[in-house]
Design a protein around this motif. Structure first.
Motif, PDB file in Angstrom:
ATOM      1  N   LEU A 163      11.509   4.905  -8.042  1.00 13.59           N
ATOM      2  CA  LEU A 163      11.408   5.724  -8.637  1.00 13.59           C
ATOM      3  C   LEU A 163       9.899   6.130  -8.860  1.00 13.59           C
ATOM      4  N   ASP A 164       9.676   7.863  -8.265  1.00 12.08           N
ATOM      5  CA  ASP A 164       7.886   7.890  -9.123  1.00 12.08           C
ATOM      6  C   ASP A 164       8.112   8.683  -9.944  1.00 12.08           C
ATOM      7  N   ASP A 165       6.886   8.521 -10.433  1.00 12.10           N
ATOM      8  CA  ASP A 165       6.344   9.584 -11.475  1.00 12.10           C
ATOM      9  C   ASP A 165       6.949   9.349 -12.585  1.00 12.10           C
ATOM     10  N   VAL A 173       9.647   0.647 -10.575  1.00 12.39           N
ATOM     11  CA  VAL A 173       9.732   2.250 -11.478  1.00 12.39           C
ATOM     12  C   VAL A 173       8.661   2.660 -11.709  1.00 12.39           C
ATOM     13  N   LYS A 174       7.956   3.424 -11.007  1.00 11.99           N
ATOM     14  CA  LYS A 174       6.244   4.076 -10.929  1.00 11.99           C
ATOM     15  C   LYS A 174       6.664   4.595 -12.363  1.00 11.99           C
ATOM     16  N   ILE A 175       5.047   3.623 -13.658  1.00 12.51           N
ATOM     17  CA  ILE A 175       5.450   4.416 -14.545  1.00 12.51           C
ATOM     18  C   ILE A 175       4.184   5.569 -14.261  1.00 12.51           C
ATOM     19  N   ALA A 233       2.994   0.404 -12.526  1.00  8.82           N
ATOM     20  CA  ALA A 233       1.647   1.745 -13.260  1.00  8.82           C
ATOM     21  C   ALA A 233       1.124   1.990 -11.845  1.00  8.82           C
ATOM     22  N   GLU A 234       0.910   3.206 -12.042  1.00  7.92           N
ATOM     23  CA  GLU A 234      -0.044   4.387 -11.570  1.00  7.92           C
ATOM     24  C   GLU A 234      -1.079   4.863 -12.024  1.00  7.92           C
ATOM     25  N   GLY A 235      -2.507   5.196 -11.704  1.00 10.14           N
ATOM     26  CA  GLY A 235      -3.702   5.634 -12.401  1.00 10.14           C
ATOM     27  C   GLY A 235      -3.752   4.268 -13.330  1.00 10.14           C
ATOM     28  N   VAL A 276       0.855  -1.439  -0.189  1.00  5.81           N
ATOM     29  CA  VAL A 276       0.297   0.068  -0.113  1.00  5.81           C
ATOM     30  C   VAL A 276       1.397   1.674  -0.394  1.00  5.81           C
ATOM     31  N   GLU A 277       0.676   2.565  -0.486  1.00  5.62           N
ATOM     32  CA  GLU A 277       1.074   3.972  -0.606  1.00  5.62           C
ATOM     33  C   GLU A 277       0.641   4.524   0.184  1.00  5.62           C
ATOM     34  N   ALA A 278       1.826   4.904   1.503  1.00  6.63           N
ATOM     35  CA  ALA A 278       0.842   5.724   1.976  1.00  6.63           C
ATOM     36  C   ALA A 278       0.845   7.590   1.686  1.00  6.63           C
ATOM     37  N   VAL A 310       6.199   4.700   1.089  1.00  3.52           N
ATOM     38  CA  VAL A 310       6.483   6.194   1.621  1.00  3.52           C
ATOM     39  C   VAL A 310       7.270   7.357   0.982  1.00  3.52           C
ATOM     40  N   ASN A 311       5.989   8.406   0.459  1.00  2.00           N
ATOM     41  CA  ASN A 311       6.840   8.797  -0.547  1.00  2.00           C
ATOM     42  C   ASN A 311       7.935  10.217   0.192  1.00  2.00           C
ATOM     43  N   ILE A 312       9.016  10.171  -0.133  1.00  2.00           N
ATOM     44  CA  ILE A 312       9.880  11.244   0.288  1.00  2.00           C
ATOM     45  C   ILE A 312      10.395  12.921  -1.003  1.00  2.00           C
ATOM     46  N   LEU A 324      11.472   3.279  -0.377  1.00  3.00           N
ATOM     47  CA  LEU A 324      10.795   5.308  -0.244  1.00  3.00           C
ATOM     48  C   LEU A 324      10.423   4.703  -1.292  1.00  3.00           C
ATOM     49  N   GLU A 325       9.274   6.136  -1.152  1.00  2.68           N
ATOM     50  CA  GLU A 325       9.348   6.874  -2.894  1.00  2.68           C
ATOM     51  C   GLU A 325      10.483   7.762  -3.408  1.00  2.68           C
ATOM     52  N   LEU A 326      10.602   8.183  -3.972  1.00  2.00           N
ATOM     53  CA  LEU A 326      11.712   9.300  -4.921  1.00  2.00           C
ATOM     54  C   LEU A 326      11.421   9.415  -6.102  1.00  2.00           C
TER      55      LEU A 326
END
Ligand code: C2E
Ligand code: MG
Ligand code: MG
Length: 703
Positions: free
Chosen positions: A597-599, A618-620, A654-656, A476-478, A535-537, A567-569
């Motif tokens: 690696l976010d976004d 890697v998060k697309i 894959a996000e969204g 899960v992403e906080a 967790v987003n940083i 950790l999402e950077l």
């Protein structure tokens, strides 16, 4: 010359003993000492030895006559000024003429009138003392004049140069014949002859001293001079002229530094305000419109973060140049500043610029200029090896409509610029009343954000990530939520950037880490299946030295296994100072934490660049996922990211993901995980628990 001040010492040279005797008797009565010589030759020796103050020389003497002796005495340094009285025969006109010719001061005739001799000598003595003092004062004056660096011009009342003293500066060679007899305006005051003429008249009328600066082309070169004109005698004046060019240049340099921005050479904030205030006073008196354009570069921070501050500085310089280039266009209305080569343009600091437009006829003229500026900035910037595309947001405030003073107008143009940012950037907006309300709101949000942490107004929502093949929730992403007492639920997009800007992200981020770790521990204790927490940083947090310490603290106090934390950077966070970033990532990885690696795809990094960073996931970005099954480019990018991740052994999320079609596409192309509204938005902790207690606990409903 040794001078006896009480009474003179007199030398009498005469071959007639009687005369010598009488002279010393008669003068001795008056307290005057006398030394004697029998002939001309002896006279010279006595003179040298006793240095008499006055010399009496008989014309007719053996060995050397009086005329020759007088000539010899005059040729001695100490005899140059001594009074020499020749004693001649009665009415011997030829002797008298000759006496003056050889340098005698006066003469007396034989037979000597003994009664008046004493008076004659005393009179001669007084005159000699006076001329001695006069000579001394003359010499002092000359020394003084020589010490003064100034040039001096003695002027006739009609302005003709009567005399001239050259400056004691070898650089300027001026000879008197070039100058004397010419009108002073032709030589000195050619730039402002009327002004100089008026000043000279004033000096002559009331004796005042006139001091002023001017430029002159003395000796062929234009330089700055300071002239002082004083009265000299009844019908003349003296001009003392000093070369002040060096001082002037130093002054200008200081003024430039005090009034300009070092990086771009544009005016600084202080100077701009002054100019604006002047322009407002002028417009108030004579009517007229003014416009202030407030410009802020879009996402400049990202350039600084990814390409470094040097490139950032280069970009700001190039932007300043582009702005000035646009300023030279003929339908641009900025008044230029003589001597400064620029226009009324300033960098207020950071990536903020302002432009003042004067003499505009219509408000729409300001819009034209704004359009022109946006166009000129849209051309790519070539900075060393980088080609950079930027845009800007512009706000416009008009005098008199949008404010009566400089500060208000700048503030309102700033508010309009914020509105342009809200409108999606790369555009301009005119100021309206309501914008200040928005700015006020921003400020009050900032204030309440500072208090939100202590007041316990933050909470976390969690968005599931599912394995594309098994359909199980594996992570899960906080995602942070803010329950604002008045505004209700504020989404992170509305306050995270502000928290970044103000630095509040650091304590807030630490709180998120702690809360997320504790939550997952609690789920483990409740018996939920193993889950990873992401967790987003933010960039700012990542740059804090104590991030590793914060993370360790959260893990230790919650007792969470580091393997369960990811950790999402963002790219901008790790691209800024890559060496430092790599060492920081290594430290985190050593603890067993995963890095995502976010976004991905929205930043600057090329795929191959990623090899250097120790990351796991890697998060697309959802902007690419949105185009799946619709946009060939988005599909191609998605496939490339997946293939690249495979080759680097990275997992892909894959996000969204919002539709079944997107999910199918991703599953067919071996994307590992999906996250999105299709399965669930971010929800409170209890809702996650409920997902697991439902009959098909933790599997996708799409199956
Ligand atoms: P993000 O890390 O990329 O988070 C994903 C965002 O996409 C979340 O928005 C999420 O609600 C949204 N999203 C999820 N599925 C879908 C979907 O199917 N369609 C669409 N259109 N959107 C979807 P949210 O919660 O508003 O967060 C926005 C951003 O705020 C996050 O982007 C993250 O960068 C930041 N953020 C959120 N929480 C934190 C935090 O605790 N710390 C830091 N530093 N940043 C946070
Ligand atoms: Mg994220
Ligand atoms: Mg994201």
């Amino acid at each position: 010359m040794t001078t006896h001040f009480e009474a003179p010492l007199v030398m009498i040279a005469d071959d007639d003993r009687m005369v010598r005797f009488m002279v010393s008797q008669m003068l001795g009565k008056d307290g005057i000492a006398v030394c004697e010589a029998e002939n001309g030759r002896e006279a010279v020796g006595v003179f040298r030895e006793h240095r008499p103050d006055i010399v009496l020389l008989d014309v007719m003497m053996p060995e050397q006559d009086g005329f020759t002796t007088c000539e010899v005495l005059r040729s001695l340094p100490e005899g140059e000024h001594v009074p020499v009285i020749m004693v001649t025969g009665l009415e011997d006109v030829e002797s008298i003429r000759k006496a003056y010719e050889v340098g005698a001061t006066d003469f007396i005739t034989k037979p000597i009138n003994w009664v008046i001799l004493g008076q004659r000598i005393r009179y001669m003595w007084r005159v000699s003392l006076m001329s001695h003092r006069l000579r001394e004062s003359e010499e002092n004056k000359r020394a003084l004049l020589d010490a003064i660096p100034d040039m001096m011009f003695k002027l006739h009342e009609d302005g003709t140069i009567m005399d001239f003293k050259a400056p004691n500066d070898s650089r300027l060679s001026l000879s008197s014949w070039e100058i004397i007899g010419k009108p002073v305006n032709e030589v000195l005051f050619m730039e402002a002859p009327q002004q100089a003429g008026a000043r000279i008249s004033r000096v002559l009328e009331n004796g005042s001293t006139q001091i002023f600066e001017h430029r002159s082309q003395l000796g062929g070169e234009w330089r700055h001079y300071e002239s002082r004109i004083v009265r000299s005698g009844d019908r003349g004046a003296l001009a003392m002229v000093r070369d002040v060019t060096e001082r002037k240049e130093a002054d200008e340099q200081i003024v430039h530094l005090a009034y300009h921005d070092n990086l771009t050479g544009l005016l600084n904030r202080h100077r701009f305000r002054e100019h604006l205030s002047q322009a407002i006073s002028h417009a108030e008196r004579y009517g007229g419109l003014l416009a202030v354009l407030f410009l802020d570069l879009d996402r400049f921070k990202r350039i600084n973060d990814t390409l470094g501050h040097n490139t950032g500085d280069l970009l700001l310089q190039s932007v300043a140049e582009r702005l000035q280039e646009s300023a030279r266009g003929k339908d641009f209305f900025a008044k230029t500043n003589p001597g400064q080569g620029g226009s009324l343009m300033s960098r207020l600091g950071g990536d903020e610029f302002v432009v003042l437009l004067t003499e505009i006829d219509h408000i729409q003229d300001a819009a034209k200029v704004a359009r022109r500026i946006l166009d000129s900035l849209s051309r790519p910037f070539q900075l060393s090896e980088h080609e950079i595309f930027i845009s800007a947001s512009l706000g416009i405030a008009i005098y008199p409509a949008d404010g009566q003073d400089a500060d208000t107008i700048i503030k309102n143009a700033d508010a309009a610029m914020y509105c342009a940012k809200d409108q999606g950037r790369n555009n301009f907006q005119f100021y309206t009343e309501s914008m200040n309300a928005a700015a006020f709101e921003r400020l009050s949000i900032e204030n309440s954000l500072r208090k939100a942490l202590h007041r316990g107004e933050f909470c976390l929502h969690y968005q599931p990530q599912l394995d594309t093949h098994s359909g199980k929730i594996v992570a899960v992403e906080a995602l942070i939520r803010w329950h604002h007492p008045d505004l209700g639920l504020v989404p992170p997009g509305d306050f995270i950037p502000l928290a970044e800007e103000t630095g509040l992200i650091v304590p807030v981020g630490a709180w998120v880490l702690q809360a997320a770790c504790e939550q997952i521990r609690q789920w483990q204790k409740m018996g939920l299946p193993p889950l990873r927490m992401t967790v987003n940083i933010s960039s700012r947090q990542f740059r804090q030295n104590d991030l590793v310490k914060n993370v360790s603290h959260a893990l230790e106090t919650s007792g969470l296994d580091p393997k369960c934390l990811e950790l999402e950077l963002t790219e901008s966070a790790i691209m800024h100072n890559t060496d430092l970033a790599i060492s920081m990532l290594r430290k985190l990885k050593l603890k067993g934490i995963r890095i995502a690696l976010d976004d991905f795809g929205t930043g600057y990094s090329s795929l191959s660049y990623l090899k250097r960073f120790p990351i796991d996931v890697v998060k697309i970005d959802r902007s690419f996922v949105r185009g799946l099954n619709k946009d060939a480019d988005d599909e191609a990018i998605t496939l490339a990211i997946i293939a690249m991740a495979r080759s680097l052994n990275l997992k892909v999320v894959a996000e969204g993901v919002e539709t079944k079609e997107q999910l199918t596409f991703l599953r067919e192309h071996n994307c590992d995980l999906v996250q999105g509204y299709y399965y669930s938005p971010a929800v409170p902790a209890e809702a996650i628990e409920a997902l697991f207690s439902s009959p098909d606990s933790g599997s996708t409903q799409s199956e």
